[in-house]
Design a protein around this motif. Structure first.
Motif, PDB file in Angstrom:
ATOM      1  N   LEU A 103       0.822  -1.213   0.000  1.00 37.37           N
ATOM      2  CA  LEU A 103       0.000   0.000   0.000  1.00 37.37           C
ATOM      3  C   LEU A 103       0.855   1.262   0.000  1.00 37.37           C
ATOM      4  N   SER A 109      -3.076   3.684  -0.970  1.00 42.58           N
ATOM      5  CA  SER A 109      -4.390   3.142  -1.274  1.00 42.58           C
ATOM      6  C   SER A 109      -4.313   2.261  -2.513  1.00 42.58           C
ATOM      7  N   SER A 124      -6.608  -1.243  -4.722  1.00 43.81           N
ATOM      8  CA  SER A 124      -7.589  -2.327  -4.743  1.00 43.81           C
ATOM      9  C   SER A 124      -6.917  -3.614  -4.250  1.00 43.81           C
ATOM     10  N   MET A 133      -5.123   0.386   8.885  1.00 44.76           N
ATOM     11  CA  MET A 133      -5.887   0.574   7.649  1.00 44.76           C
ATOM     12  C   MET A 133      -7.278   1.071   8.004  1.00 44.76           C
ATOM     13  N   LYS A 134      -7.882   1.801   7.064  1.00 42.10           N
ATOM     14  CA  LYS A 134      -9.250   2.291   7.249  1.00 42.10           C
ATOM     15  C   LYS A 134     -10.238   1.156   7.036  1.00 42.10           C
ATOM     16  N   PRO A 144     -11.461   0.440  -1.927  1.00 46.62           N
ATOM     17  CA  PRO A 144     -10.002   0.305  -1.908  1.00 46.62           C
ATOM     18  C   PRO A 144      -9.492   0.141  -0.481  1.00 46.62           C
ATOM     19  N   TRP A 145      -8.384  -0.542  -0.375  1.00 42.10           N
ATOM     20  CA  TRP A 145      -7.718  -0.649   0.912  1.00 42.10           C
ATOM     21  C   TRP A 145      -6.911   0.628   1.094  1.00 42.10           C
ATOM     22  N   GLN A 146      -7.027   1.257   2.264  1.00 39.87           N
ATOM     23  CA  GLN A 146      -6.331   2.515   2.517  1.00 39.87           C
ATOM     24  C   GLN A 146      -5.625   2.487   3.856  1.00 39.87           C
ATOM     25  N   THR A 149      -4.133   4.244   7.197  1.00 44.54           N
ATOM     26  CA  THR A 149      -4.370   5.386   8.069  1.00 44.54           C
ATOM     27  C   THR A 149      -3.028   6.093   8.264  1.00 44.54           C
ATOM     28  N   ARG A 191       0.723   4.608   7.629  1.00 50.80           N
ATOM     29  CA  ARG A 191       1.714   5.294   6.788  1.00 50.80           C
ATOM     30  C   ARG A 191       3.040   5.505   7.520  1.00 50.80           C
TER      31      ARG A 191
END
Length: 106
Positions: free
Chosen positions: A15, A21, A23, A66-67, A76-78, A80, A84
């Motif tokens: 990521l 972010s 897919s 992750m969110k 999508p995978w994101q 936080t 990061r």
């Protein structure tokens, strides 16, 4: 040899390389591109690694890296802010924190 806990590292690493972010498809492609050799040498995990990536993502969501996707499989995978900035080694080696669902090896 890769262990299940290392998939947490792989997901965050993927990521981050995708700008924070991506897919599921983009993340798994990136994991394969970077870790194909490790995955091929991982014994039985070679046959379950995409499943294990999803469990790692759930762990990361449950622990604030992750969110949440709120049940939307296409979301999508994101990462936080924590995801990061956290040390990747700590993510892979950290004990179970708030994991709601149990998975062998996580």
């Amino acid at each position: 040899m890769v262990g299940r806990d290392e998939f947490r590292y792989f997901v965050v690493e993927a990521l981050r390389s995708l700008g924070g972010s991506g897919s599921v498809l983009e993340v798994t492609k990136r994991v394969w591109q970077v870790h194909e050799h490790d995955l091929r040498a991982s014994g039985d995990l070679f046959y379950t690694w995409q499943y294990d990536v999803r469990w790692a993502a759930q762990y990361l969501r449950n622990n604030g890296y992750m969110k949440a996707v709120d049940g939307d499989r296409r979301a999508p995978w994101q990462l936080t802010e924590l995801g990061r900035s956290a040390d990747l080694t700590e993510i892979a080696l950290s004990p179970k924190l708030k994991t709601k669902h149990q998975h062998p090896g996580l």
